[in-house]
Scaffold this motif. Structure first.
Motif, PDB file in Angstrom:
ATOM      1  N   PRO A 571       8.566  35.319   4.115  1.00  0.00           N
ATOM      2  CA  PRO A 571       7.948  36.167   3.621  1.00  0.00           C
ATOM      3  C   PRO A 571       7.350  35.945   2.114  1.00  0.00           C
ATOM      4  O   PRO A 571       8.566  35.570   1.303  1.00  0.00           O
ATOM      5  N   HIS A 572       6.915  36.528   1.263  1.00  0.00           N
ATOM      6  CA  HIS A 572       6.465  37.007  -0.122  1.00  0.00           C
ATOM      7  C   HIS A 572       6.141  35.649  -0.657  1.00  0.00           C
ATOM      8  O   HIS A 572       5.830  35.411  -1.284  1.00  0.00           O
ATOM      9  N   SER A 573       5.389  34.691   0.376  1.00  0.00           N
ATOM     10  CA  SER A 573       5.130  33.525  -0.007  1.00  0.00           C
ATOM     11  C   SER A 573       3.821  33.433  -0.450  1.00  0.00           C
ATOM     12  O   SER A 573       3.245  32.723  -1.071  1.00  0.00           O
ATOM     13  N   GLY A 574       3.443  34.555  -1.022  1.00  0.00           N
ATOM     14  CA  GLY A 574       1.472  34.968  -1.334  1.00  0.00           C
ATOM     15  C   GLY A 574       2.284  34.679  -3.041  1.00  0.00           C
ATOM     16  O   GLY A 574       0.597  34.584  -3.832  1.00  0.00           O
ATOM     17  N   GLN A 575       3.051  35.001  -3.599  1.00  0.00           N
ATOM     18  CA  GLN A 575       3.536  34.616  -4.731  1.00  0.00           C
ATOM     19  C   GLN A 575       3.723  34.175  -5.763  1.00  0.00           C
ATOM     20  O   GLN A 575       5.536  34.467  -4.584  1.00  0.00           O
ATOM     21  N   CYS A 576       4.728  34.107  -6.738  1.00  0.00           N
ATOM     22  CA  CYS A 576       5.712  33.467  -6.771  1.00  0.00           C
ATOM     23  C   CYS A 576       6.631  34.361  -7.515  1.00  0.00           C
ATOM     24  O   CYS A 576       6.835  35.346  -7.822  1.00  0.00           O
ATOM     25  N   ASN A 577       8.242  33.137  -7.850  1.00  0.00           N
ATOM     26  CA  ASN A 577       8.739  34.717  -8.753  1.00  0.00           C
ATOM     27  C   ASN A 577       8.182  35.005  -9.719  1.00  0.00           C
ATOM     28  O   ASN A 577       9.176  35.676  -9.777  1.00  0.00           O
ATOM     29  N   HIS A 578       7.687  34.699 -10.287  1.00  0.00           N
ATOM     30  CA  HIS A 578       6.492  35.261 -11.574  1.00  0.00           C
ATOM     31  C   HIS A 578       5.569  36.219 -11.678  1.00  0.00           C
ATOM     32  O   HIS A 578       4.930  36.922 -12.181  1.00  0.00           O
ATOM     33  N   GLY A 579       5.496  36.369 -10.056  1.00  0.00           N
ATOM     34  CA  GLY A 579       4.618  37.702  -9.587  1.00  0.00           C
ATOM     35  C   GLY A 579       3.286  37.225  -9.939  1.00  0.00           C
ATOM     36  O   GLY A 579       1.814  37.491  -9.971  1.00  0.00           O
ATOM     37  N   ARG A 580       3.037  35.604 -10.108  1.00  0.00           N
ATOM     38  CA  ARG A 580       1.572  34.604 -10.120  1.00  0.00           C
ATOM     39  C   ARG A 580       1.623  34.906  -8.262  1.00  0.00           C
ATOM     40  O   ARG A 580       2.319  34.170  -7.692  1.00  0.00           O
ATOM     41  N   PRO A 581      -0.093  33.709  -8.307  1.00  0.00           N
ATOM     42  CA  PRO A 581      -0.257  34.003  -6.543  1.00  0.00           C
ATOM     43  C   PRO A 581       0.262  32.926  -6.567  1.00  0.00           C
ATOM     44  O   PRO A 581      -0.272  31.308  -7.258  1.00  0.00           O
ATOM     45  N   THR A 582      -0.082  32.120  -5.252  1.00  0.00           N
ATOM     46  CA  THR A 582       0.342  30.504  -5.212  1.00  0.00           C
ATOM     47  C   THR A 582      -0.905  30.171  -4.190  1.00  0.00           C
ATOM     48  O   THR A 582      -0.403  28.922  -3.942  1.00  0.00           O
ATOM     49  N   TRP A 583      -1.914  31.321  -3.691  1.00  0.00           N
ATOM     50  CA  TRP A 583      -3.026  30.878  -3.403  1.00  0.00           C
ATOM     51  C   TRP A 583      -3.876  31.067  -3.274  1.00  0.00           C
ATOM     52  O   TRP A 583      -3.476  32.313  -3.081  1.00  0.00           O
ATOM     53  N   VAL A 584      -4.922  30.997  -3.386  1.00  0.00           N
ATOM     54  CA  VAL A 584      -6.283  31.535  -3.021  1.00  0.00           C
ATOM     55  C   VAL A 584      -7.700  30.935  -2.344  1.00  0.00           C
ATOM     56  O   VAL A 584      -7.382  29.561  -1.436  1.00  0.00           O
ATOM     57  N   LYS A 585      -8.623  31.280  -1.236  1.00  0.00           N
ATOM     58  CA  LYS A 585      -9.091  30.822  -0.415  1.00  0.00           C
ATOM     59  C   LYS A 585     -11.086  31.924  -1.005  1.00  0.00           C
ATOM     60  O   LYS A 585     -10.543  32.809  -1.396  1.00  0.00           O
ATOM     61  N   LEU A 586     -11.136  30.370  -0.876  1.00  0.00           N
ATOM     62  CA  LEU A 586     -12.945  30.773  -0.955  1.00  0.00           C
ATOM     63  C   LEU A 586     -13.333  30.617   0.245  1.00  0.00           C
ATOM     64  O   LEU A 586     -13.141  29.428   1.362  1.00  0.00           O
ATOM     65  N   SER A 587     -13.777  31.843   1.124  1.00  0.00           N
ATOM     66  CA  SER A 587     -14.926  30.991   2.696  1.00  0.00           C
ATOM     67  C   SER A 587     -15.714  31.044   2.151  1.00  0.00           C
ATOM     68  O   SER A 587     -16.492  29.942   1.605  1.00  0.00           O
ATOM     69  N   MET A 588     -15.931  30.923   3.952  1.00  0.00           N
ATOM     70  CA  MET A 588     -16.929  30.041   3.805  1.00  0.00           C
ATOM     71  C   MET A 588     -18.238  30.326   4.068  1.00  0.00           C
ATOM     72  O   MET A 588     -19.163  29.627   3.047  1.00  0.00           O
ATOM     73  N   THR A 589     -18.381  31.827   3.514  1.00  0.00           N
ATOM     74  CA  THR A 589     -19.748  32.957   3.311  1.00  0.00           C
ATOM     75  C   THR A 589     -20.512  32.460   1.483  1.00  0.00           C
ATOM     76  O   THR A 589     -20.494  31.895   1.539  1.00  0.00           O
ATOM     77  N   ASP A 590     -18.801  32.514   0.559  1.00  0.00           N
ATOM     78  CA  ASP A 590     -18.781  31.938  -0.029  1.00  0.00           C
ATOM     79  C   ASP A 590     -19.245  30.504  -0.301  1.00  0.00           C
ATOM     80  O   ASP A 590     -19.606  30.654  -1.080  1.00  0.00           O
ATOM     81  N   VAL A 591     -18.879  29.764   0.424  1.00  0.00           N
ATOM     82  CA  VAL A 591     -19.417  28.172  -0.132  1.00  0.00           C
ATOM     83  C   VAL A 591     -20.798  28.146   0.315  1.00  0.00           C
ATOM     84  O   VAL A 591     -21.148  27.512  -0.284  1.00  0.00           O
ATOM     85  N   GLU A 592     -20.833  28.876   1.256  1.00  0.00           N
ATOM     86  CA  GLU A 592     -22.577  28.227   1.371  1.00  0.00           C
ATOM     87  C   GLU A 592     -23.630  29.035   0.250  1.00  0.00           C
ATOM     88  O   GLU A 592     -24.625  28.798  -0.160  1.00  0.00           O
ATOM     89  N   LYS A 593     -23.216  30.359  -0.778  1.00  0.00           N
ATOM     90  CA  LYS A 593     -23.638  30.780  -1.496  1.00  0.00           C
ATOM     91  C   LYS A 593     -23.958  30.174  -2.047  1.00  0.00           C
ATOM     92  O   LYS A 593     -24.610  30.282  -3.043  1.00  0.00           O
ATOM     93  N   LEU A 594     -22.957  29.632  -2.765  1.00  0.00           N
ATOM     94  CA  LEU A 594     -22.687  28.823  -3.929  1.00  0.00           C
ATOM     95  C   LEU A 594     -23.930  27.103  -3.607  1.00  0.00           C
ATOM     96  O   LEU A 594     -24.560  27.024  -4.768  1.00  0.00           O
TER      97      LEU A 594
END
Length: 598
Positions: A571-594
């Motif tokens: 649970p709550h693994s999306g943010q660290c103990n200080h409220g910062r994000p632990t991971w981000v995702k770049l969708s394939m659509t965004d990659v193809e746009k790049l």
């Protein structure tokens, strides 16, 4: 009800409520008087945290018998030669401290000017009891006994002797920091708690009273703007603490606690510190007397500036200029053992130009691929602000690569800058901050262990000694039984040290000294009315931060995948103990746009 004039003893008790809040308040007033008397050596003795006894001895100018009698009357002072209160340059000037203290305790004053005889005067809760000749060296000795003994309504609100002693020590430490030319000593229950010699430099005095390591992890400040001068010592951003109690602010030599100045310090460090960390500073602001009002608070702990924006700008500008001048020392550099982890990995030798694809084709049947080594992080850089050369790694997949479809965070493909995990998910790329993610996982493991009866402890082969100041050791010793439930086994090791015998097993190899220091700060920041179990998130988060995978550590593909799998079920693994994000995702659509594919 008709209006009546209050009797003198009641007036003094009311005044004492404003000036003498606790033993530390009385001690502060007496030491300030000694400083104003021109003392070069001040010795303090207290017992029962200052509740039972406060004794201050100095070698200042002393007082004659007639002056001693006047000093115990309200609003009688030698520190205002005329009526220009805005021009006051001494620490005390109201003439309220001594009569206020004498109205709520037994006060004995002995004093002798040089070339004269000594005299003694005793006042017990507002009533003169005795006076006469006294054998005393030149200077003054004031003894306060039984503070609030006859005012039970005030005495019952005092804290424990240990807590009151901590406040007394802090009051003397702040005054000693402001006057490196004066020798100070403090004894509590016959044990020496503080001792500094006179004639020190400002940085030497600050480091001796705060932390010896500050001398090597700080920058000196000397900044002038529009008649105001800022001096002192500022710790590097890497040399930080968990609470703001290690920020010492002085205005014209007077210790103050001012929100404007504290906010300016926070603003100066800005993006260089995490939200939950605080700088260690000792700042001395010299301001023309007509630019401040020191008569705002009865205890003189607050000041008011005629131009608050100028004062704030002076602190922010002076701190930033000094930190910038320190160059690379401002950057949050890791310790020497962590720095070794940033060396270049042993890689295959560089290949001749044009031979890359030929080598790849030859190796196709053997399942291996060679690649060009990356530059070391220790190679010279053209400028401080030039980004470091990119460093990434990928491990040969000797086992079948797992399918990405069954894993929301995908499967690990490599590691960038030995800090971020690159994973491939079914619908895009995932970047994971390995330290922030593991910090959250350790916190959640600790929560589950506490819910199931306690955290497993790992005994240390060689117990580690952690040096702290005496009040910090008192707080840790008082909570040692509760800390043992978190897997941290401590015991007292002399007046200013703690012995660590075991640490939480789930933390692995961690910074024990940093962990114990931060826990002591946590206990100081929050009142003892709460148990540690009620503050489980704060204590567990502090421990988890010290036990998590650090940036700069090389992880194998198996370790990276294990981290991703645990994140998916925690649970709550999306943010660290200080409220910062632990991971981000770049969708394939965004990659193809790049790449212009969409």
């Amino acid at each position: 009800m008709s209006i009546r004039r209050l009797p003198e003893h009641l007036v003094n008790r009311i005044a004492a409520g404003e000036v003498v809040e606790r033993p530390a308040s009385a001690l502060k007033e007496l030491v300030e008087n000694a400083i104003d008397a021109g003392a070069t050596r001040i010795a303090v003795r207290i017992a029962g945290g200052g509740i039972d006894l406060i004794e201050v001895t100095d070698d200042g100018c002393g007082m004659s018998p007639s002056d001693m009698a006047l000093a115990l009357e309200r609003h009688a002072t030698s520190k205002l030669p005329d009526e220009r209160i805005e021009a006051v340059e001494t620490l005390g000037f109201r003439g309220e401290a001594l009569p206020s203290i004498a109205s709520v305790a037994r006060l004995t004053m002995e004093s002798r000017p040089r070339g004269s005889v000594g005299w003694m005067r005793t006042v017990d809760n507002g009533r003169v009891e005795a006076e006469g000749p006294a054998a005393i060296p030149p200077g003054t000795r004031i003894r306060v006994e039984g503070l609030f003994a006859r005012v039970p309504a005030r005495r019952k609100f005092l804290r424990t002797p240990r807590a009151e002693f901590g406040a007394c020590l802090d009051a003397v430490r702040r005054l000693a920091m402001a006057r490196p030319d004066i020798a100070f000593s403090l004894e509590h229950e016959g044990r020496r708690a503080l001792s500094v010699q006179g004639g020190e430099t400002q940085p030497e005095r600050v480091a001796g009273l705060v932390d010896r390591a500050l001398a090597e992890n700080s920058v000196a400040i000397d900044y002038v703007r529009e008649g105001m001068r800022l001096g002192g010592v500022a710790g590097l951003p890497t040399f930080n603490r968990g609470i703001a109690d290690h920020q010492y602010l002085f205005v014209n030599g007077r210790p103050v606690k001012d929100r404007l100045l504290a906010g300016a310090v926070r603003g100066a460090y800005g993006e260089m510190l995490a939200r939950d960390r605080h700088a260690v500073v000792a700042l001395f602001l010299d301001v023309p007397p007509d630019q401040i009002d020191v008569n705002v608070h009865p205890a003189k702990t607050e000041v008011r500036f005629r131009d608050p924006a100028l004062a704030r700008g002076l602190i922010v500008g002076g701190l930033r200029r000094s930190l910038d001048a320190a160059g690379h020392r401002v950057v949050q550099r890791p310790q020497a053992d962590a720095l070794a982890a940033w060396q270049q990995e042993p890689l295959a030798p560089a290949m001749p130009e044009g031979a890359l694809f030929a080598a790849a084709a030859a190796a196709a049947g053997q399942g291996t691929t060679s690649y060009v080594p990356v530059p070391s992080f220790h190679e010279p850089r053209t400028s401080f602000f030039t980004p470091p050369p990119l460093q990434a790694r990928a491990e040969v997949a000797e086992a079948p690569v797992p399918a990405t479809g069954s894993h929301p965070l995908g499967v690990a493909r490599g590691q960038v800058a030995r800090t971020y995990i690159v994973a491939e998910a079914e619908d895009g790329l995932v970047l994971v901050d390995q330290h922030a993610a593991h910090e959250r996982l350790v916190l959640e493991r600790m929560r589950r262990a506490l819910a199931q009866g306690g955290v497993a402890a790992q005994a240390l082969l060689l117990p580690e000694v952690v040096e702290l100041d005496e009040p910090a050791c008192d707080r840790l010793e008082e909570r040692s039984a509760e800390l043992a439930e978190f897997g941290l086994e401590l015991e007292r090791f002399g007046p200013r040290a703690m012995l660590v015998r075991a640490t939480p097993a789930m933390l692995g190899k961690s910074d024990i000294a940093g962990l114990v220091t931060d826990l002591a700060d946590e206990l100081a920041a929050h009142e003892t009315a709460f148990s540690l179990k009620e503050r489980i998130d704060h204590v567990a988060a502090t421990m988890a931060c010290h036990g998590s995978v650090r940036a700069g550590r090389v992880l194998s593909v198996a370790e990276m995948n294990a981290l991703l799998r645990e994140m998916e079920v925690t649970p709550h693994s999306g943010q660290c103990n200080h409220g910062r994000p632990t991971w981000v995702k770049l969708s394939m659509t965004d990659v193809e746009k790049l790449f212009g594919r969409k």
